[in-house]
Scaffold this motif. Structure first.
Motif, PDB file in Angstrom:
ATOM      1  N   ASP A   1       9.611 -17.449 -11.522  1.00  0.00           N
ATOM      2  CA  ASP A   1      10.427 -18.363 -12.320  1.00  0.00           C
ATOM      3  C   ASP A   1      11.327 -19.248 -11.477  1.00  0.00           C
ATOM      4  O   ASP A   1      12.129 -20.024 -12.006  1.00  0.00           O
ATOM      5  N   GLY A   2      11.206 -19.151 -10.153  1.00  0.00           N
ATOM      6  CA  GLY A   2      11.969 -20.013  -9.262  1.00  0.00           C
ATOM      7  C   GLY A   2      13.274 -19.428  -8.763  1.00  0.00           C
ATOM      8  O   GLY A   2      13.921 -20.020  -7.899  1.00  0.00           O
ATOM      9  N   THR A   3      13.687 -18.282  -9.286  1.00  0.00           N
ATOM     10  CA  THR A   3      14.916 -17.662  -8.798  1.00  0.00           C
ATOM     11  C   THR A   3      14.655 -16.983  -7.450  1.00  0.00           C
ATOM     12  O   THR A   3      13.538 -16.552  -7.176  1.00  0.00           O
ATOM     13  N   PRO A   4      15.669 -16.890  -6.591  1.00  0.00           N
ATOM     14  CA  PRO A   4      15.442 -16.340  -5.259  1.00  0.00           C
ATOM     15  C   PRO A   4      14.947 -14.888  -5.292  1.00  0.00           C
ATOM     16  O   PRO A   4      15.337 -14.105  -6.169  1.00  0.00           O
TER      17      PRO A   4
ATOM     18  N   ASP B   1      11.252  -2.050  -4.961  1.00  0.00           N
ATOM     19  CA  ASP B   1      10.016  -2.826  -5.036  1.00  0.00           C
ATOM     20  C   ASP B   1      10.347  -4.249  -5.463  1.00  0.00           C
ATOM     21  O   ASP B   1      11.448  -4.555  -5.933  1.00  0.00           O
ATOM     22  N   ASN B   2       9.387  -5.159  -5.243  1.00  0.00           N
ATOM     23  CA  ASN B   2       9.596  -6.569  -5.531  1.00  0.00           C
ATOM     24  C   ASN B   2       8.930  -6.979  -6.831  1.00  0.00           C
ATOM     25  O   ASN B   2       7.865  -6.451  -7.177  1.00  0.00           O
ATOM     26  N   PRO B   3       9.492  -7.957  -7.520  1.00  0.00           N
ATOM     27  CA  PRO B   3       8.747  -8.621  -8.582  1.00  0.00           C
ATOM     28  C   PRO B   3       7.662  -9.501  -7.963  1.00  0.00           C
ATOM     29  O   PRO B   3       7.615  -9.675  -6.737  1.00  0.00           O
ATOM     30  N   PHE B   4       6.800 -10.061  -8.800  1.00  0.00           N
ATOM     31  CA  PHE B   4       5.833 -11.018  -8.280  1.00  0.00           C
ATOM     32  C   PHE B   4       6.601 -12.199  -7.669  1.00  0.00           C
ATOM     33  O   PHE B   4       7.704 -12.538  -8.112  1.00  0.00           O
ATOM     34  N   PHE B   5       6.023 -12.826  -6.647  1.00  0.00           N
ATOM     35  CA  PHE B   5       6.734 -13.893  -5.961  1.00  0.00           C
ATOM     36  C   PHE B   5       5.763 -14.945  -5.450  1.00  0.00           C
ATOM     37  O   PHE B   5       4.538 -14.751  -5.441  1.00  0.00           O
ATOM     38  N   VAL B   6       6.324 -16.058  -4.996  1.00  0.00           N
ATOM     39  CA  VAL B   6       5.536 -17.095  -4.344  1.00  0.00           C
ATOM     40  C   VAL B   6       6.315 -17.599  -3.132  1.00  0.00           C
ATOM     41  O   VAL B   6       7.525 -17.851  -3.208  1.00  0.00           O
ATOM     42  N   ALA B   7       5.629 -17.688  -2.001  1.00  0.00           N
ATOM     43  CA  ALA B   7       6.195 -18.241  -0.777  1.00  0.00           C
ATOM     44  C   ALA B   7       5.664 -19.651  -0.612  1.00  0.00           C
ATOM     45  O   ALA B   7       4.454 -19.899  -0.764  1.00  0.00           O
TER      46      ALA B   7
END
Length: 270
Positions: free
Chosen positions: A245-248, A259-265
């Motif tokens: 969703d664009g949040t850091p 653990d991490n949420p899904f992300f995009v680099a």
């Protein structure tokens, strides 16, 4: 606490030396053969993971004894120290499947977290002799370093790297060699993609940081120690790592079990 760029640069030099020593221990196992053990979650672990972690933990105790360390194999055994706004995240051998498969795409990862964000990090791929490190905006670098037990890091062959802006004719997307899934493919349908690359471990962040790719989406499960060092390098190179969703993407998420949420680099913004 290591708040200034000068302090972070000096600390990162120490982290580089520790990573090289850990990489040398890993390469000893890489050449000698690998015995694979299964953890409770059925993920693989080897003696190389444990030996590298022991070297890193000892090194961090020496250079920054006041900073707590959260490390993958210790955490898997239930040993997670209490930590505040400053702590290290360590993955002694990211890409165990790549290590077992002997394709060279595995890394040593050490990151410093300050106020929930990675502010310094080292990613070292000993089989490829590629080291990436970063310690704040505009301070991202790559160099060739051969693994050695002394932790010697050459003073030359260091080059500054920077994430690139995407080209008008489409994105170069890098995805996991072993974890790409349908959700990732569906997400990529939103973009104009001209080329796909595959790589293992945290090298994906570093390839974007070096301006060799533009986008790395991840819809599978990752832990904080999997991403922190690569995140630090990419952020220093001018890229970003965010939730979908664009949040850091932030760290110290004890409520999630780290653990991490899904992300995009991503590389540099257009």
């Amino acid at each position: 606490m290591t708040s200034s760029i000068a302090d972070k640069a000096a600390l990162t030099d120490e982290l580089r030396r520790i990573a090289v020593q850990a990489g040398a221990a890993i390469m000893d196992h890489y050449h000698a053969g690998v015995e694979v053990i299964r953890k409770e979650d059925n993920s693989p672990v080897t003696a190389a993971d444990h030996d590298a972690e022991a070297i890193i933990l000892a090194g961090l105790r020496r250079v920054a004894p006041e900073i707590p360390v959260v490390s993958e194999e210790a955490a898997a055994s239930g040993h997670i120290p209490e930590f505040g706004p400053h702590f290290f995240l360590v993955d002694p051998l990211d890409g165990t499947k790549e290590f077992i498969g002997k394709n060279g795409e595995f890394t040593v990862n050490i990151a410093l977290i300050e106020n929930r964000l990675p502010v310094a990090g080292v990613v070292y791929a000993p089989a490829k002799e590629r080291m990436f490190f970063g310690f704040g905006s505009g301070n991202a670098f790559e160099q060739r370093v051969a693994a050695n037990h002394d932790g010697s890091v050459p003073g030359d062959e260091v080059r500054r790297i920077a994430a690139r802006r995407p080209a008008a004719d489409g994105l170069v997307v890098i995805a996991s060699r072993t974890h790409r899934d349908q959700k990732t493919d569906e997400y990529l349908n939103l973009y104009k993609v001209k080329e796909f690359l595959a790589a293992g471990s945290s090298l994906k962040f570093c390839i974007i940081a070096a301006g060799e790719a533009d986008l790395y989406p991840r819809h599978g499960r990752t832990m904080e120690w999997d991403t922190a060092a690569g995140h630090a390098v990419l952020a220093a190179a001018g890229g970003t790592v965010t939730q979908l969703d664009g949040t850091p993407l932030i760290y110290g998420k004890v409520e999630r079990g780290l653990d991490n949420p899904f992300f995009v680099a991503r590389g540099a913004s257009a």
